[in-house]
Scaffold this motif. Structure first.
Motif, PDB file in Angstrom:
ATOM      1  N   TRP A 351      76.654  73.752  -4.797  1.00 27.18           N
ATOM      2  CA  TRP A 351      75.721  74.428  -5.717  1.00 27.18           C
ATOM      3  C   TRP A 351      76.513  74.799  -6.960  1.00 27.18           C
ATOM      4  O   TRP A 351      77.477  75.565  -6.888  1.00 27.18           O
ATOM      5  CB  TRP A 351      75.130  75.666  -5.041  1.00 27.18           C
ATOM      6  CG  TRP A 351      74.658  76.734  -5.996  1.00 27.18           C
ATOM      7  CD1 TRP A 351      75.391  77.776  -6.472  1.00 27.18           C
ATOM      8  CD2 TRP A 351      73.359  76.870  -6.568  1.00 27.18           C
ATOM      9  NE1 TRP A 351      74.637  78.558  -7.313  1.00 27.18           N
ATOM     10  CE2 TRP A 351      73.374  78.018  -7.392  1.00 27.18           C
ATOM     11  CE3 TRP A 351      72.187  76.133  -6.470  1.00 27.18           C
ATOM     12  CZ2 TRP A 351      72.273  78.439  -8.105  1.00 27.18           C
ATOM     13  CZ3 TRP A 351      71.083  76.556  -7.178  1.00 27.18           C
ATOM     14  CH2 TRP A 351      71.119  77.687  -7.986  1.00 27.18           C
ATOM     15  N   LYS A 352      76.143  74.243  -8.097  1.00 28.08           N
ATOM     16  CA  LYS A 352      76.844  74.499  -9.347  1.00 28.08           C
ATOM     17  C   LYS A 352      75.970  75.373 -10.244  1.00 28.08           C
ATOM     18  O   LYS A 352      74.885  74.958 -10.659  1.00 28.08           O
ATOM     19  CB  LYS A 352      77.190  73.187 -10.053  1.00 28.08           C
ATOM     20  CG  LYS A 352      78.175  72.305  -9.282  1.00 28.08           C
ATOM     21  CD  LYS A 352      78.517  71.036 -10.048  1.00 28.08           C
ATOM     22  CE  LYS A 352      79.498  70.164  -9.277  1.00 28.08           C
ATOM     23  NZ  LYS A 352      79.838  68.920 -10.010  1.00 28.08           N
ATOM     24  N   ARG A 353      76.486  76.545 -10.505  1.00 30.46           N
ATOM     25  CA  ARG A 353      75.707  77.479 -11.341  1.00 30.46           C
ATOM     26  C   ARG A 353      75.429  76.892 -12.714  1.00 30.46           C
ATOM     27  O   ARG A 353      74.345  77.083 -13.274  1.00 30.46           O
ATOM     28  CB  ARG A 353      76.484  78.798 -11.486  1.00 30.46           C
ATOM     29  CG  ARG A 353      75.738  79.851 -12.316  1.00 30.46           C
ATOM     30  CD  ARG A 353      74.480  80.313 -11.605  1.00 30.46           C
ATOM     31  NE  ARG A 353      73.773  81.335 -12.346  1.00 30.46           N
ATOM     32  CZ  ARG A 353      72.741  81.087 -13.175  1.00 30.46           C
ATOM     33  NH1 ARG A 353      72.335  79.840 -13.377  1.00 30.46           N
ATOM     34  NH2 ARG A 353      72.126  82.075 -13.776  1.00 30.46           N
ATOM     35  N   GLY A 354      76.395  76.140 -13.249  1.00 35.29           N
ATOM     36  CA  GLY A 354      76.214  75.570 -14.577  1.00 35.29           C
ATOM     37  C   GLY A 354      75.070  74.575 -14.660  1.00 35.29           C
ATOM     38  O   GLY A 354      74.462  74.400 -15.724  1.00 35.29           O
ATOM     39  N   ASN A 356      72.336  74.862 -12.833  1.00 36.64           N
ATOM     40  CA  ASN A 356      71.094  75.559 -12.480  1.00 36.64           C
ATOM     41  C   ASN A 356      70.895  76.769 -13.393  1.00 36.64           C
ATOM     42  O   ASN A 356      71.015  77.928 -12.975  1.00 36.64           O
ATOM     43  CB  ASN A 356      71.137  75.981 -11.006  1.00 36.64           C
ATOM     44  CG  ASN A 356      71.103  74.804 -10.061  1.00 36.64           C
ATOM     45  OD1 ASN A 356      70.047  74.302  -9.702  1.00 36.64           O
ATOM     46  ND2 ASN A 356      72.288  74.350  -9.656  1.00 36.64           N
ATOM     47  N   GLN A 357      70.618  76.480 -14.644  1.00 35.68           N
ATOM     48  CA  GLN A 357      70.372  77.539 -15.615  1.00 35.68           C
ATOM     49  C   GLN A 357      69.033  78.224 -15.331  1.00 35.68           C
ATOM     50  O   GLN A 357      68.160  77.678 -14.642  1.00 35.68           O
ATOM     51  CB  GLN A 357      70.375  76.948 -17.028  1.00 35.68           C
ATOM     52  CG  GLN A 357      71.727  76.365 -17.447  1.00 35.68           C
ATOM     53  CD  GLN A 357      72.819  77.399 -17.508  1.00 35.68           C
ATOM     54  OE1 GLN A 357      72.596  78.521 -17.975  1.00 35.68           O
ATOM     55  NE2 GLN A 357      74.013  77.046 -17.021  1.00 35.68           N
ATOM     56  N   LEU A 361      65.594  76.872 -13.322  1.00 34.08           N
ATOM     57  CA  LEU A 361      65.043  77.522 -12.135  1.00 34.08           C
ATOM     58  C   LEU A 361      63.624  77.997 -12.392  1.00 34.08           C
ATOM     59  O   LEU A 361      62.753  77.902 -11.514  1.00 34.08           O
ATOM     60  CB  LEU A 361      65.936  78.691 -11.730  1.00 34.08           C
ATOM     61  CG  LEU A 361      67.341  78.321 -11.231  1.00 34.08           C
ATOM     62  CD1 LEU A 361      68.190  79.576 -11.054  1.00 34.08           C
ATOM     63  CD2 LEU A 361      67.263  77.539  -9.929  1.00 34.08           C
ATOM     64  N   ARG A 362      63.370  78.494 -13.582  1.00 31.58           N
ATOM     65  CA  ARG A 362      62.020  78.955 -13.937  1.00 31.58           C
ATOM     66  C   ARG A 362      61.012  77.812 -13.843  1.00 31.58           C
ATOM     67  O   ARG A 362      59.845  78.010 -13.465  1.00 31.58           O
ATOM     68  CB  ARG A 362      62.039  79.507 -15.367  1.00 31.58           C
ATOM     69  CG  ARG A 362      60.683  80.037 -15.856  1.00 31.58           C
ATOM     70  CD  ARG A 362      60.706  80.215 -17.361  1.00 31.58           C
ATOM     71  NE  ARG A 362      60.930  78.938 -18.042  1.00 31.58           N
ATOM     72  CZ  ARG A 362      61.326  78.827 -19.304  1.00 31.58           C
ATOM     73  NH1 ARG A 362      61.575  79.907 -20.025  1.00 31.58           N
ATOM     74  NH2 ARG A 362      61.495  77.635 -19.844  1.00 31.58           N
ATOM     75  N   LYS A 367      69.097  71.827  -8.544  1.00 35.52           N
ATOM     76  CA  LYS A 367      70.082  70.751  -8.617  1.00 35.52           C
ATOM     77  C   LYS A 367      71.239  71.040  -7.671  1.00 35.52           C
ATOM     78  O   LYS A 367      71.942  72.038  -7.795  1.00 35.52           O
ATOM     79  CB  LYS A 367      70.612  70.597 -10.046  1.00 35.52           C
ATOM     80  CG  LYS A 367      69.532  70.239 -11.060  1.00 35.52           C
ATOM     81  CD  LYS A 367      70.077  70.188 -12.479  1.00 35.52           C
ATOM     82  CE  LYS A 367      68.964  69.886 -13.475  1.00 35.52           C
ATOM     83  NZ  LYS A 367      69.469  69.886 -14.877  1.00 35.52           N
ATOM     84  N   LEU A 368      71.423  70.134  -6.699  1.00 35.83           N
ATOM     85  CA  LEU A 368      72.538  70.204  -5.761  1.00 35.83           C
ATOM     86  C   LEU A 368      73.383  68.944  -5.925  1.00 35.83           C
ATOM     87  O   LEU A 368      72.852  67.861  -6.177  1.00 35.83           O
ATOM     88  CB  LEU A 368      72.051  70.312  -4.319  1.00 35.83           C
ATOM     89  CG  LEU A 368      71.278  71.582  -3.951  1.00 35.83           C
ATOM     90  CD1 LEU A 368      70.705  71.453  -2.550  1.00 35.83           C
ATOM     91  CD2 LEU A 368      72.177  72.799  -4.040  1.00 35.83           C
TER      92      LEU A 368
END
Length: 415
Positions: A351-354, A356-357, A361-362, A367-368
Motif C-alpha cells: 500500500w503506497k500512500r503516494g 492513494n491521494q 480515495l474520494r 491502488k495496491l
C-alpha cells in the motif's frame, strides 16, 4: 433516524458470499485455430459458419471429417497425434486462391470481429477462451519484406486476452530466414516462433507440415500433467512427429550449433530428431528481453488474468480499512499458493500512500502494488572443470597410512 428501513420485529440479512476471494488459474489451456477449409462439403459448411467460433473436439471424428481435406483437418490430426484430447476453438474463414487475399481473410477485421479477431468473442459465444492461437500454413511468410500480417493480428489479440500466446511457424527456408521472421516480433511477449517444418504421417503418407500444432499440443499436455501453466514444456519429445524436415545441429556444451543460434534469436526448434528445444519467446529486444522466458511470461500472464475476475466481487463495497485488508489478503494468498507450487520465488502486496491521494480515495479509487518474481527455468548449466593438484596430498596420506598399517618394521615412511 434508523440506518435501515424501519421495521417492528427481527430480520436477518443473509450474505453467503466469500469474504476473501480465491484467485484461481485457468483450469485448462484451450487452442484457438483460424483456418480456411477449401474442401469443405456444402452440406457441412453450416457446422462451421464463416468467422464464428465453433467448439471442435479432437475426439469427434464426424466434426473433424466435416472440415474436409486440407491443412485445417491435418492440424487437428497433428494435435491429436501428441496424445492430447481437447476442445479447440475453430474459426473457419473464406478461401481465396490469391495468397495475399487469403492472408487477409485469415487476419479478418478487428471492427467486424472476423478472422483472428473472432476469437475475442469465443468466451461469450461458446464458453471457451483461447490460451494459445495457431494458424498453421499462414504465419511463416513475410509479406513485402515486412512482418507476417497473420502473426501481427495474433499478437494483438493475445494482448487483449492477456493470458494467451501465439504459436506460429517461422520461415522454413533456412535458419537465417527463421531468425528474420522472429525479429519482426522482438518487442512482443506473446509469440512463440517454431522452426523448421516437421515430417508427419497423415492418411498413410509421410508429409511435411508446420510444427506449430505439435508445439501447441505439447503445451496443453504439459499444463495438464502439472495442473498449472507454471512449468516449462520444452526439453521433452514431440510424440507425433517423425522428425524435422530440415537438419538442426546441436552439440552438448558448445554454442556453435543451429539450435543455439535459433534459441538465442527467439526461435524454438527440434533437436535429436524429436526433442522440443527452446525456452524463449521472440522477445529479444532489450526493453523486454528480461521476460523472454516462455515459462515466466505464462506464469505472470496467468496471474494478471486471474486477478480482475476474482476481485470483481469487491466492486461496489464500502471503501475502508476492512475492504482493503480483504483485497490485500486475497492477493497475498494467491502469492503464497504460487510460491508453494514453485511458480514464484517471492511476492508482496504494498500500500503506497503516494499512490492513494485523498482525491483518488474520494473518487473510490484504490491502488495496491502487486510485486512478484517468477521462478526461472534453468537454461544454461555451467560446470567449470579444473585440475586439483592438492588431491595428491590425499593420495600421499593414504599411501602413508596403508604402509603404517602393515606393522612391518622393514617397511617405513620417510620424509
Amino acid at each position: 433516524m434508523a440506518a435501515t428501513t424501519p421495521h417492528v420485529g427481527v430480520r436477518v440479512f443473509s450474505d453467503l458470499s466469500s469474504t476473501v476471494a480465491s484467485i484461481d488459474t485457468r483450469d485448462s489451456t484451450v487452442i484457438g485455430m483460424v483456418m480456411p477449409c477449401p474442401n469443405i462439403a456444402s452440406g457441412d459448411a453450416s457446422k462451421f459458419p464463416l468467422n464464428e467460433p465453433v467448439r471442435l473436439s479432437t475426439d469427434d471424428p464426424e466434426m473433424v471429417a466435416a472440415l474436409g481435406a486440407g491443412l485445417a483437418q491435418d492440424a487437428v490430426a497433428q494435435i491429436a497425434s501428441e496424445g492430447v484430447t481437447t476442445d479447440l476453438i475453430f474459426v473457419r474463414v473464406g478461401s481465396d486462391a490469391d495468397d495475399t487475399a487469403q492472408h487477409g481473410l485469415v487476419v479478418g477485421s478487428a471492427a467486424l470481429k472476423t478472422g483472428i479477431w473472432a476469437l475475442l468473442d469465443a468466451k461469450s459465444q461458446i464458453g471457451l477462451e483461447p490460451g494459445l492461437i495457431i494458424s498453421p500454413g499462414f504465419t511463416d511468410r513475410r509479406v513485402g519484406n515486412a512482418a507476417n500480417p497473420v502473426v501481427v493480428a495474433i499478437d494483438a489479440v493475445c494482448e487483449r486476452l492477456i493470458d494467451c500466446m501465439g504459436v506460429v511457424d517461422a520461415s522454413p527456408a533456412s535458419r537465417e530466414a527463421a531468425v528474420l521472421h522472429a525479429s519482426d516480433f522482438a518487442t512482443s511477449l506473446n509469440i512463440i516462433d517454431c522452426y523448421p517444418a516437421v515430417r508427419v504421417m497423415l492418411n498413410g503418407s509421410v508429409v511435411t507440415r508446420p510444427m506449430s500444432p505439435h508445439v501447441a499440443a505439447a503445451i496443453v499436455r504439459s499444463d495438464r500433467a502439472n495442473g498449472t501453466p507454471f512449468k516449462a514444456f520444452w526439453n521433452k519429445p514431440l510424440k507425433g512427429i517423425l522428425g524435422p524436415a530440415r537438419k538442426v545441429t546441436y552439440f552438448d556444451g558448445r554454442t556453435d550449433s543451429d539450435a543455439n543460434f535459433l534459441n538465442l534469436a527467439g526461435v524454438m526448434t527440434v533437436i535429436e530428431n524429436k526433442l522440443l528445444w527452446g525456452p524463449f519467446s521472440t522477445a529479444t529486444d532489450p526493453t523486454v528481453r528480461g521476460y523472454r522466458s516462455i515459462k515466466r511470461i505464462r506464469t505472470r500472464r496467468s496471474i494478471e488474468k486471474a486477478i480482475p475476475r476474482a476481485l470483481r466481487q469487491y466492486s461496489g463495497q464500502d471503501l475502508g480499512p476492512h475492504l482493503v485488508t480483504l483485497i490485500s489478503t486475497a492477493l497475498a494468498e494467491a502469492i503464497e499458493e504460487r510460491k508453494a507450487l514453485g511458480a514464484l520465488i517471492d511476492g508482496e502486496i504494498v500500500w503506497k500512500r503516494g499512490l492513494n491521494q485523498n482525491t483518488s480515495l474520494r473518487d473510490g479509487v484504490l491502488k495496491l502494488t502487486f510485486r512478484q518474481e517468477e521462478t526461472p527455468d534453468l537454461v544454461d548449466l555451467q560446470i567449470f572443470a579444473e585440475a586439483m593438484p592438492e588431491a595428491y596430498d590425499t593420495l600421499w596420506s593414504s599411501i602413508e597410512q596403508a604402509i603404517s598399517s602393515l606393522g612391518n618394521p622393514s617397511i617405513r615412511v620417510a620424509a
